[in-house]
Design a protein around this motif. Structure first.
Motif, PDB file in Angstrom:
ATOM      1  N   ARG A   1      51.587  28.517  46.155  1.00 48.71           N
ATOM      2  CA  ARG A   1      50.128  28.353  46.097  1.00 48.71           C
ATOM      3  C   ARG A   1      49.653  27.283  47.063  1.00 48.71           C
ATOM      4  O   ARG A   1      48.470  27.211  47.380  1.00 48.71           O
ATOM      5  CB  ARG A   1      49.692  27.996  44.677  1.00 48.71           C
ATOM      6  CG  ARG A   1      49.863  29.113  43.663  1.00 48.71           C
ATOM      7  CD  ARG A   1      49.458  28.624  42.289  1.00 48.71           C
ATOM      8  NE  ARG A   1      48.084  28.129  42.284  1.00 48.71           N
ATOM      9  CZ  ARG A   1      47.584  27.336  41.340  1.00 48.71           C
ATOM     10  NH1 ARG A   1      48.364  26.917  40.352  1.00 48.71           N
ATOM     11  NH2 ARG A   1      46.321  26.946  41.392  1.00 48.71           N
ATOM     12  N   GLY A   2      50.563  26.438  47.520  1.00 50.82           N
ATOM     13  CA  GLY A   2      50.203  25.411  48.481  1.00 50.82           C
ATOM     14  C   GLY A   2      49.730  24.131  47.826  1.00 50.82           C
ATOM     15  O   GLY A   2      50.076  23.827  46.685  1.00 50.82           O
TER      16      GLY A   2
ATOM     17  N   GLU B   1      37.686  20.330  42.754  1.00 52.41           N
ATOM     18  CA  GLU B   1      38.941  20.472  42.010  1.00 52.41           C
ATOM     19  C   GLU B   1      39.390  21.929  42.014  1.00 52.41           C
ATOM     20  O   GLU B   1      38.594  22.844  41.807  1.00 52.41           O
ATOM     21  CB  GLU B   1      38.734  20.005  40.571  1.00 52.41           C
ATOM     22  CG  GLU B   1      39.928  20.258  39.662  1.00 52.41           C
ATOM     23  CD  GLU B   1      39.578  20.078  38.195  1.00 52.41           C
ATOM     24  OE1 GLU B   1      40.407  20.456  37.347  1.00 52.41           O
ATOM     25  OE2 GLU B   1      38.480  19.573  37.902  1.00 52.41           O
ATOM     26  N   GLY B   2      40.674  22.139  42.288  1.00 52.81           N
ATOM     27  CA  GLY B   2      41.228  23.486  42.294  1.00 52.81           C
ATOM     28  C   GLY B   2      41.213  24.161  43.643  1.00 52.81           C
ATOM     29  O   GLY B   2      41.795  25.245  43.801  1.00 52.81           O
ATOM     30  N   SER B   3      40.558  23.534  44.629  1.00 55.74           N
ATOM     31  CA  SER B   3      40.524  24.123  45.969  1.00 55.74           C
ATOM     32  C   SER B   3      41.921  24.123  46.583  1.00 55.74           C
ATOM     33  O   SER B   3      42.686  23.171  46.419  1.00 55.74           O
ATOM     34  CB  SER B   3      39.575  23.341  46.883  1.00 55.74           C
ATOM     35  OG  SER B   3      38.253  23.370  46.394  1.00 55.74           O
TER      36      SER B   3
ATOM     37  N   SER C   1      48.025  18.012  44.749  1.00 56.67           N
ATOM     38  CA  SER C   1      49.362  18.256  44.216  1.00 56.67           C
ATOM     39  C   SER C   1      49.909  19.538  44.811  1.00 56.67           C
ATOM     40  O   SER C   1      49.150  20.408  45.257  1.00 56.67           O
ATOM     41  CB  SER C   1      49.340  18.344  42.686  1.00 56.67           C
ATOM     42  OG  SER C   1      48.456  19.368  42.260  1.00 56.67           O
ATOM     43  N   SER C   2      51.234  19.654  44.851  1.00 58.22           N
ATOM     44  CA  SER C   2      51.893  20.821  45.426  1.00 58.22           C
ATOM     45  C   SER C   2      52.213  21.825  44.332  1.00 58.22           C
ATOM     46  O   SER C   2      52.646  21.454  43.238  1.00 58.22           O
ATOM     47  CB  SER C   2      53.182  20.401  46.136  1.00 58.22           C
ATOM     48  OG  SER C   2      52.893  19.520  47.200  1.00 58.22           O
TER      49      SER C   2
END
Length: 242
Positions: A71-72, A31-33, A66-67
């Motif tokens: 940040r991508g 998560e968060g990658s 998610s976008s």
């Protein structure tokens, strides 16, 4: 490095999607990658940018990533699907508590307004003041609903100054206007731009639109609400009897 089968029948984007989702589910991509950009992913695996984009869109539709603008694409926290029973009038707050979730809300807009179209739904003159309340509803800090609601201040004028970050239904009950029943319509829709930004989903991801008219014991309509719910997380369950 992912090795694709360029000669088989399985589409390339499906292979990429399956591989990335496997890495996410295994925890190799936690998560968060931040995932590579579409252009970079295309270069890494030797496909077109459109193919890479198709794969990311599918992962967004599944609620896996998610976008976030510059940040991508970010790996999202794993979520269990919410299966909500539809056998009783309850507000979002009560519903989430009963499902073992922690509900919260963010008020986007609150104002006393006059809206001819909505007043017609209430069966009121167009000049009747209504409380307009726009909120994002969360369960365990995950955005589930983008909610727009109007309340009849001619019946419950105290609501104009009441606390609305929690359950409006509880506030109505405290003010002496408990709800008795509602008429509800459920539609399948595609999300708007605001919904995509709030939920972190792709424009092609399905959503649920719930339109509800809620009434008091005196048959007075107190609420009209339009709530857009995430179709990738939220489901309704109904028990039908003969």
């Amino acid at each position: 490095m992912l090795k694709l089968d360029f000669v088989g029948n399985e589409p390339l984007y499906v292979q990429i999607t399956r591989h990335l989702q496997s890495l996410i589910q295994s925890g190799e991509l936690p998560e968060g990658s931040t995932l590579p950009s579409e252009r970079r992913l295309a270069e890494m695996v030797g496909v077109s940018r459109i193919t890479a984009q198709h794969s990311y869109n599918e992962l967004r539709r599944r609620g896996v990533i998610s976008s976030h603008g510059r940040r991508g694409s970010i790996v999202r926290r794993p979520e269990n699907r919410i299966l909500s029973p539809m056998n009783q009038l309850r507000g979002f707050t009560q519903e989430m508590v009963e499902l073992g979730k922690t509900p919260s809300s963010r008020v986007v807009k609150r104002e006393v307004t006059r809206n001819h179209q909505v007043a017609t739904i209430f069966g009121l003159p167009s000049t009747t003041p209504l409380l307009y309340l726009e909120r994002i509803r969360y369960a365990d800090d995950v955005p589930l609903s983008n909610e727009k609601a109007w309340y009849n201040l001619s019946v419950a004028p105290e609501l104009a100054e009441a606390e609305v970050t929690g359950s409006v239904y509880e506030q109505l009950a405290r003010l002496g206007h408990p709800l008795s029943y509602c008429d509800q319509v459920i539609d399948a829709i595609l999300p708007g731009n605001d919904d995509c930004a709030i939920f972190g989903i792709d424009p092609s991801a399905p959503c649920i639109l719930i339109k509800r008219q809620s009434f008091s014991h005196a048959e007075q309509m107190l609420e009209y609400v339009e709530g857009t719910f995430r179709g990738d997380v939220y489901s309704y369950r109904m028990t039908l009897q003969v």
